[in-house]
Design an enzyme around this catalytic site. Sequence first.
Site, PDB file in Angstrom:
ATOM      1  CG  HIS A 136     136.252 -71.788 -31.057  1.00 43.53           C
ATOM      2  ND1 HIS A 136     136.675 -71.590 -29.769  1.00 43.53           N
ATOM      3  CD2 HIS A 136     137.008 -72.776 -31.558  1.00 43.53           C
ATOM      4  CE1 HIS A 136     137.655 -72.437 -29.488  1.00 43.53           C
ATOM      5  NE2 HIS A 136     137.877 -73.171 -30.563  1.00 43.53           N
TER       6      HIS A 136
ATOM      7  CB  SER B   9     144.904 -74.218 -28.938  1.00 47.30           C
ATOM      8  OG  SER B   9     144.328 -75.478 -28.706  1.00 47.30           O
TER       9      SER B   9
ATOM     10  CD  GLU C 207     134.774 -74.276 -36.646  1.00 45.46           C
ATOM     11  OE1 GLU C 207     135.763 -74.764 -36.062  1.00 45.46           O
ATOM     12  OE2 GLU C 207     134.554 -74.445 -37.855  1.00 45.46           O
TER      13      GLU C 207
END
Length: 280
Positions: free
Chosen positions: A73, A264, A125
């Site tokens: 991120h 993920s 992020e």
Amino acid sequence: MKISVAEQAGFCFGVKRALKLIDEYHRRGKKIQTYGPLIHNLPVLRDLAAKGITQAGSPAEIEKGRTLCIRTHGVPRDVERRLKRRGVPCLDATCPLVKKGQKIIERLGRGGAPVLLVGDKDHPEIVAARSYARRVTIINSLAEARALPRSREIHVVAQTTLDTSFFKEVVAVLLDKAERLHVHNTICLATQERQEAVRRLAPKVDAIIVVGSRISSNTKKLYQIARASNRNALRIETCDDLRRPRVAARLRTFRSIGLSAGASTSPQELDNVKKYLHKL
Ligand code: F3S
């Protein structure tokens, strides 16, 4: 029970890249620490911890003699500067597509343009991305978009994992807010593909399961999309969540189950779920 896996599901390019980078460093015998969790996936984080790869939550927690791995991120600019000043050796695993968004914001900021960033203000992020320009406004709902004042020019940028339909709705609202509207579509392809795949699959099955971490933004979006067209949508972190007797009993009542997974989520975890459902 028929089990169908979404055409695109699980690990994305950015996550695979980060894990490969860290693995290569680890094999070379380097001591590594990640800045925050490398990715939002508990089993993977446990694996890293078992290899002695520790986590630093802030610059103060960085251990001497370790290479610091920057998460997918990214990190805010002031953190990057502090690391440079202290001479901390870094391995940058920021996803190139996250970097692309940061560069757009930086370029706009240099030109003095105000930037409208659509995403979750607390997500790492966005915390990092907003540091790339001084005049950044963050919104995450249509109500917030509607409440914006009219201006001559708006540059709008998206969190890489934003729901594409939601971004389109925000852009539609912004059309009435500015004379010149510049849309920077920074939603990454992996996100778009996974969202489209779950949008196609969810209405065709009796139930749909989305596998991924509770803190994963893209998993949350996949679940919301699945739920919009299938009331039997279920979000789980690992296969263990399905083993609870009440959940298992409910699953047995379905004749078809769809599977999707966040960017993920590892192929192994998806496979565990598939095998367990076959057993059921
Ligand atoms: Fe990168 Fe998109 Fe994955 S931004 S980390 S490829 S979800």
